[in-house]
Design an enzyme around this catalytic site. Structure first.
Site, PDB file in Angstrom:
ATOM      1  N   LEU A 100       0.813  -1.213   0.000  1.00  0.00           N
ATOM      2  CA  LEU A 100       0.000   0.000   0.000  1.00  0.00           C
ATOM      3  C   LEU A 100       0.847   1.263   0.000  1.00  0.00           C
ATOM      4  O   LEU A 100       0.395   2.315  -0.444  1.00  0.00           O
ATOM      5  CB  LEU A 100      -0.925   0.009   1.222  1.00  0.00           C
ATOM      6  CG  LEU A 100      -1.952  -1.128   1.310  1.00  0.00           C
ATOM      7  CD1 LEU A 100      -2.683  -1.074   2.639  1.00  0.00           C
ATOM      8  CD2 LEU A 100      -2.940  -1.048   0.154  1.00  0.00           C
TER       9      LEU A 100
ATOM     10  N   GLY B 179       9.842   6.097   5.570  1.00  0.00           N
ATOM     11  CA  GLY B 179      11.129   5.929   6.198  1.00  0.00           C
ATOM     12  C   GLY B 179      11.132   4.931   7.339  1.00  0.00           C
ATOM     13  O   GLY B 179      12.189   4.494   7.767  1.00  0.00           O
ATOM     14  N   PHE B 180       9.954   4.564   7.849  1.00  0.00           N
ATOM     15  CA  PHE B 180       9.897   3.657   8.990  1.00  0.00           C
ATOM     16  C   PHE B 180       9.400   2.269   8.599  1.00  0.00           C
ATOM     17  O   PHE B 180       9.180   1.427   9.448  1.00  0.00           O
ATOM     18  CB  PHE B 180       9.002   4.239  10.083  1.00  0.00           C
ATOM     19  CG  PHE B 180       9.530   5.521  10.641  1.00  0.00           C
ATOM     20  CD1 PHE B 180      10.497   5.513  11.626  1.00  0.00           C
ATOM     21  CD2 PHE B 180       9.084   6.739  10.155  1.00  0.00           C
ATOM     22  CE1 PHE B 180      10.999   6.687  12.136  1.00  0.00           C
ATOM     23  CE2 PHE B 180       9.587   7.919  10.661  1.00  0.00           C
ATOM     24  CZ  PHE B 180      10.546   7.893  11.652  1.00  0.00           C
ATOM     25  N   GLY B 181       9.209   2.009   7.315  1.00  0.00           N
ATOM     26  CA  GLY B 181       8.796   0.689   6.887  1.00  0.00           C
ATOM     27  C   GLY B 181       7.759   0.736   5.800  1.00  0.00           C
ATOM     28  O   GLY B 181       7.340   1.802   5.346  1.00  0.00           O
TER      29      GLY B 181
ATOM     30  N   VAL C   6       3.945  -0.761   4.180  1.00  0.00           N
ATOM     31  CA  VAL C   6       2.606  -1.163   4.612  1.00  0.00           C
ATOM     32  C   VAL C   6       1.990  -2.055   3.540  1.00  0.00           C
ATOM     33  O   VAL C   6       2.039  -1.729   2.349  1.00  0.00           O
ATOM     34  CB  VAL C   6       1.706   0.062   4.860  1.00  0.00           C
ATOM     35  CG1 VAL C   6       0.328  -0.372   5.342  1.00  0.00           C
ATOM     36  CG2 VAL C   6       2.343   1.002   5.874  1.00  0.00           C
TER      37      VAL C   6
ATOM     38  N   LYS D 164       2.037  -3.124   8.868  1.00  0.00           N
ATOM     39  CA  LYS D 164       3.205  -2.255   8.730  1.00  0.00           C
ATOM     40  C   LYS D 164       4.439  -3.056   9.146  1.00  0.00           C
ATOM     41  O   LYS D 164       4.565  -3.474  10.302  1.00  0.00           O
ATOM     42  CB  LYS D 164       3.060  -1.009   9.583  1.00  0.00           C
ATOM     43  CG  LYS D 164       4.234  -0.044   9.451  1.00  0.00           C
ATOM     44  CD  LYS D 164       4.058   1.184  10.319  1.00  0.00           C
ATOM     45  CE  LYS D 164       2.924   2.042   9.814  1.00  0.00           C
ATOM     46  NZ  LYS D 164       2.777   3.278  10.610  1.00  0.00           N
TER      47      LYS D 164
ATOM     48  N   ASP E 254       2.716  14.622  13.129  1.00  0.00           N
ATOM     49  CA  ASP E 254       2.762  14.462  11.669  1.00  0.00           C
ATOM     50  C   ASP E 254       1.358  14.396  11.094  1.00  0.00           C
ATOM     51  O   ASP E 254       1.061  13.580  10.226  1.00  0.00           O
ATOM     52  CB  ASP E 254       3.557  13.209  11.295  1.00  0.00           C
ATOM     53  CG  ASP E 254       4.051  13.255   9.834  1.00  0.00           C
ATOM     54  OD1 ASP E 254       3.994  14.352   9.240  1.00  0.00           O
ATOM     55  OD2 ASP E 254       4.473  12.226   9.316  1.00  0.00           O
TER      56      ASP E 254
END
Length: 679
Positions: free
Chosen positions: A353, A357-359, A361, A375, A472
């Site tokens: 999807l 920067g954190f993974g 999905v 995620k 964010d």
């Protein structure tokens, strides 16, 4: 009450003293079971606005708050005087019995809990709760009532309870799979000695499937405590309940919206227990008796029960200082890596999807057919396993209709996965910044989206167990469900690996330029008002259909905040409104623009809190202050859809925080990191 129950003798004395009172009450109110007043949640003054709102809400709840399937929910009032009420009727109850029970409850509960802001009452056919906080969609398992039949299972005890658990697990799956209108199931199964077991399970339908499963599992785990060796028992909580007997006690119309007649009443003697937890449990002993002779039998039963329970406490396998309830709860959220791998087709690109920067999905589907979003976090975190589990447990408790729900996690080897509910309509930016799709967003739908985001943010700031600073908030982090209701996403990644943070500043900045408040972007200072700034930008984007980055509008090249402020100052604020929005009157939209400009003021102290924002959005009669100049980003060469990750030297003081930042570009749907503060 806790002092009354501090010893075994206190319990017996309380039982003897309370017995005659219960006999009288049972005659007057045959369906009354138990009530609990949340004394520590505060009182309201007599003849106050809160009392008036509560009385009005309870008077209209049975007639106006129902969904047609025995579930009732209504809020009433504004700001600190807002009251919320939930009612749940037993799924097999006749509609007339349901309404009668709720009418009785709305009269009795305020009398039983005078001046209490939060209370819950359990009756045979319904439950009523009210509070000064939103309870919708929030699973709580701390308050329970136990009832059990005094007759023991005569033989084959282990087989009896094995058959019971199999029956309950099957009913749990059926109930949890129910719709948002009703989660209820009944059934029967064979038991030893040619007996038949009958059981009923139910959850409040505002719970997700996973939460319903978890709530009932928690209740089932109390069977050895409440109903040890008993042929019948019942555990009733604020979000779920179950009952079992060796006789038919419910109306057999499980598939109907509400049953056509009430179930047969029971003459069995029952005993109840109140507020409990695995580490410290307060038990209230109550009896409804038909003769004085039963009292002595029940007193002896109480003593035997307390003796058995004391023995069980000594034999605990967990250390004394370990939070057993917390650990058991987090383990119940755990998925195996194989389950998530199969659900996502081995994390295939076709199911991807998005990536940040954190993974990455991925969309997935569990064996039971439930759609999920998984995620897969990056493997560069130094966070420990226990920290990660505790973080997940905290985030899982953040439950609100305008937040994307965290269903669970996977932690195997270096793999760390978060499992969320799947939201089908993608994110808001796919609609609001697409001219063809934006045309379908009329003003009514846009203001509902704005209102939902505001309520979700208010929950994070004020109403949840924790205080979450999102940091964010942006259009790509607002997901839309199939009814286009907004759900804030990427709020649940707690930064447990950042141990040197305070509530006022941070040495690591994450977020997105254009949505970031200036004090946070430049100096790392954050508070709830940094989120308010982001909300104001998002509000103006929804109204205008424009991103908050540099764009050409006539002769001007400017960002959205600069453009909005110039038109507001020049009394041409109608220019801000998206030309694709067709409305008969622009006064309401102009009010929303006014609120948006109040949220993005450069001076932190001038920005309202989300509590005030929600009040301003819902009350046209409330006068608004004049906004001051917002913070502009047009001189920055960083677009509003570019994510920012900035590192400060962790040894610098607040005054030493400089503007030197390393900016890493990432996709617009990059995961954010949130700060969580226990309340």
């Amino acid at each position: 009450m806790a002092r009354l129950l501090s010893s075994s003798s206190s319990v017996v004395i309380f039982f003897i003293h309370f017995q005659i009172l219960l006999i009288t009450q049972a005659i007057a109110q045959p369906d009354f079971l138990y009530h609990f007043c949340e004394n520590h949640k505060g009182n309201y003054p007599r003849n106050s606005t809160y009392e008036s709102n509560l009385n009005h809400l309870l008077s209209i709840l049975p007639s106006q708050g129902g969904n047609g399937y025995g579930f009732y929910y209504l809020p009433y009032g504004n700001s600190s005087n807002q009251v919320y009420a939930i009612g749940l009727c037993r799924g097999d109850a006749n509609p007339d019995v349901c309404v009668s029970c709720l009418n009785n409850a709305t009269q009795r509960l305020p009398q039983n809990c005078p001046n209490q802001k939060e209370a819950v009452g359990w009756y045979d056919y319904c439950m009523l709760r009210y509070s000064n906080r939103s309870m919708f969609g929030v699973m709580e398992t701390s308050l329970k009532v136990y009832l059990w039949n005094t007759q023991n299972v005569s033989s084959n005890v282990d087989e009896f309870f094995s058959d019971l658990r199999t029956l309950l697990d099957g009913l749990k799956n059926r109930a949890a799979s129910g719709s948002s209108l009703r989660k209820f199931a009944t059934g029967n199964a064979s038991a030893p000695d040619f007996q038949t077991l009958y059981a009923l399970v139910q959850c409040t339908p505002d719970l997700s499937k996973q939460d319903c499963n978890n709530c009932l599992d928690d209740a089932f785990d109390d069977i050895p405590t409440c109903c040890d060796n008993k042929i019948g028992g019942r555990v009733i909580g604020t979000n779920c309940n179950f009952r079992y007997e060796i006789r038919l006690f419910y109306n057999q119309t499980d598939d109907a919206p509400l049953a056509s007649s009430p179930p047969p009443s029971t003459n069995a003697t029952t005993t109840t227990g109140g507020n409990e937890s695995n580490t410290s449990r307060t038990t209230v002993i109550i009896a409804v008796v038909s003769s004085a002779a039963v009292a002595l039998v029940l007193i002896i039963s109480v003593c035997v029960f307390l003796k058995k329970r004391g023995a069980r406490k000594i034999d605990q396998t967990h250390p004394v200082n370990e939070p057993v309830e917390e650990i058991e709860s987090v383990e119940s959220l755990q998925y195996s890596f194989e389950t998530t791998r199969v659900a996502t087709d081995n994390f295939s690109e076709a199911n991807k999807l998005g990536q940040g920067g954190f993974g990455s999905v991925y969309r997935g589907k569990l064996p039971n057919g439930q759609d999920i979003a998984v995620k897969r976090l990056s493997r560069n975190s130094n966070q420990g396993d226990l920290e990660f589990k505790n973080e997940v447990l905290l985030v899982a408790k953040l439950q609100h209709r305008n937040l994307v729900r965290l269903l669970g996690f996977c932690l195997e080897g270096s793999e760390r996965l978060l499992v969320y509910e799947f939201v089908p309509n993608a994110s808001l930016d796919h609609f609001i910044f697409d001219p063809s799709k934006r045309a379908n967003l009329d003003w009514e739908r846009r203001y509902k989206i704005i209102g939902g985001i505001a309520r979700g943010l208010l929950y994070l700031h004020e109403d949840s167990r924790l205080r979450v600073i999102h940091r964010d908030l942006k259009a790509s982090n607002i997901l839309l469900d199939k009814e286009m209701h907004p759900k804030i996403s990427d709020f649940g990644m707690a930064r447990l690996f950042v141990v040197d943070q305070t509530q006022g500043n941070t040495n690591r900045i994450v977020g997105t330029y254009g949505y970031m408040a200036p004090e946070y972007a430049m100096h790392g200072h954050f508070s709830v008002r940094t989120d308010v700034f982001s909300f104001g930008v998002l509000l103006l984007e929804i109204v205008s259909g424009q991103k908050n980055n540099c764009f050409r509008h006539g002769e001007h090249v400017e960002d959205l905040l600069s453009y909005a402020w110039r038109n507001w100052r020049d009394r041409t604020a109608s220019n801000i409104i998206d030309p694709l929005v067709r409305v008969n009157s622009v006064s309401e939209i102009m009010r929303y623009i006014h609120i948006g400009l109040l949220c993005v003021q450069e001076n932190v102290a001038h920005r309202p809190t989300m509590n005030t924002v929600v009040l301003m959005l819902n009350s046209n009669s409330l006068s608004l202050p004049v906004p001051t100049e917002p913070a502009f980003f047009m001189n920055s060469n960083i677009g509003s859809d570019m994510a920012l990750a900035s590192e400060f030297n962790s040894r610098t003081t607040e005054s030493d925080h400089s503007e030197s930042k390393s900016v890493n570009q990432a996709s617009a749907n990059e995961a954010s990191i949130s700060e969580l503060y226990p309340r």
